[in-house]
Design an enzyme around this catalytic site. Structure first.
Site, PDB file in Angstrom:
ATOM      1  N   SER A  68       6.779 -17.641  -7.341  1.00  0.00           N
ATOM      2  CA  SER A  68       5.491 -18.119  -7.830  1.00  0.00           C
ATOM      3  C   SER A  68       4.625 -18.759  -6.758  1.00  0.00           C
ATOM      4  CB  SER A  68       5.706 -19.111  -8.977  1.00  0.00           C
ATOM      5  OG  SER A  68       6.342 -20.274  -8.502  1.00  0.00           O
TER       6      SER A  68
ATOM      7  N   LYS B 150       5.268 -26.203  -7.408  1.00  0.00           N
ATOM      8  CA  LYS B 150       3.922 -25.731  -7.761  1.00  0.00           C
ATOM      9  C   LYS B 150       2.881 -26.590  -7.068  1.00  0.00           C
ATOM     10  CE  LYS B 150       4.836 -22.602 -11.036  1.00  0.00           C
ATOM     11  NZ  LYS B 150       6.276 -22.565 -10.646  1.00  0.00           N
TER      12      LYS B 150
END
Lengths: 207, 207
Positions: A120, A157
């Site tokens: 990601s 993230k």
DNA sequence: TGACATACCAGACAAATGTCTGCTATCGTC
DNA sequence: GACGATAGCAGACATTTGTCTGGTATGTCA
């Protein structure tokens, strides 16, 4: 007893001591004496004391193997945690994958490392298998890359705070933004360094 | 004199010694004694010797501060070379930007580090400002990421050998493949690790 | 030349540190 | 209970290692 030009031998002594310190094996004065075949201990000590006076070395007086580099402690190893468990944030030495050495600048901080799982964050140059070095801290500013615990799972993230809401942004169009509630999400720390091992042999040692 | 359950104190002694070794400051037996408030040196020595017998520590007999971790020398620092000059491949300590610590697995190799300049390898997750750790070697196999010297300039590229010709492939469509002649190109080494410092404070120390 | 600094040597001393021998106390096991 | 293993203590001793005092030789500079 030949005499060497001023400073020349001392330079070599300095590098010898450095090398030894980097190996984690501080030398004795007599080690230096032997390494340079001085016939007197005092010769070695003279050079070492001069280096201290010049500020290029530091020493702990009277102590055996007391010479160190000034300001520059040896690099520290931080643990690579296999998993991060919810709740207990204390370093779980059990499921330890290995250690990575970090820059000595931040040895005072509470650091740990984590192996990256998903894809990601490839847009930020963080790939699966990479190791991120994390500074443990409960909050972070918007825009920083963080390790957050969402539903008992640790993810890397980019943090964005919009309208006082936490958003965890991936850097890969195939993934979606996570917008957890404040109670679902726990910021473990901030990623300060990424490292990728391109060579299998250079991967961190398990021990 | 209270007695602790078997092995419990020893575990703590082990971790204490490890910590000290990671700091590059090997402890004396009496350091251990003091750290745990043992009233006899022998108590500390007993634990240490047991740890050696168990293979969890190693020691150099008779030497002051002789306890070490088995197989695991302290991490080594490798120099970050500001520039790589043509011809002289010897480490130019002069234009030294700093040092990065590396995994102890390959302390035997000849390593150096280099700061990445261009964006030609972003596809491989190597960005400008990153530091690549390089193992100095004159050749490499096709497909590996190498540091090559082309016309007096050091570049990081993926090496491909096709029809016995050297090709240096960028990992960014905006850049073109370089196909130097054997005489124009000198392989300096192979990239074994990439690291990115996301936090300014974590950047390598200059000294 | 003489004063001064540096590089080096020689040997002695002292502090730091590793090693040894013998002891007590507690726990588990046969 | 006897035995062995482990944790810990006490003190002496030996080696390693840091420190000191004084010396020779060579170079620089006024």
């Amino acid at each position: 007893m030949p005499k060497t030009p001023p400073g020349q031998t001392r330079e070599r002594v300095y590098h010898y001591v450095r090398e030894r310190l980097f190996e984690g094996r501080p030398p004795t004065i007599r080690d230096v004496q032997r390494a340079f075949s001085f016939r007197a201990v005092e010769t070695a000590r003279g050079h070492l004391e001069t280096l201290v006076r010049e500020g290029r070395l530091a020493k702990r007086t009277g102590e055996a193997r007391g010479f160190t580099l000034p300001e520059l402690p040896a690099p520290k190893l931080v643990p690579i945690l296999g998993r991060v468990q919810a709740g207990a944030l204390s370093t779980a030495v059990q499921d330890l994958e290995g250690y990575v050495p970090v820059e000595s600048t931040h040895i005072s901080h509470d650091l740990f490392a984590l192996r990256v799982n998903g894809k990601s964050m490839t847009g930020a140059g963080i790939y699966p298998g990479d190791i991120v070095v994390v500074r443990r801290q409960p909050t972070a500013t918007s825009g920083e890359i963080v390790v957050a615990l969402v539903e008992d799972e640790a993810t890397v993230k980019r943090l964005r705070i919009r309208n006082r809401r936490i958003e965890l942004h991936p850097e890969n169009p195939d993934f979606e933004v996570i917008t957890p509630s404040r109670f679902q999400c726990l910021i473990l720390g901030k990623v300060i360094e990424v490292r990728r091992f391109l060579d299998k042999a250079s991967a961190p040692l398990r021990y």
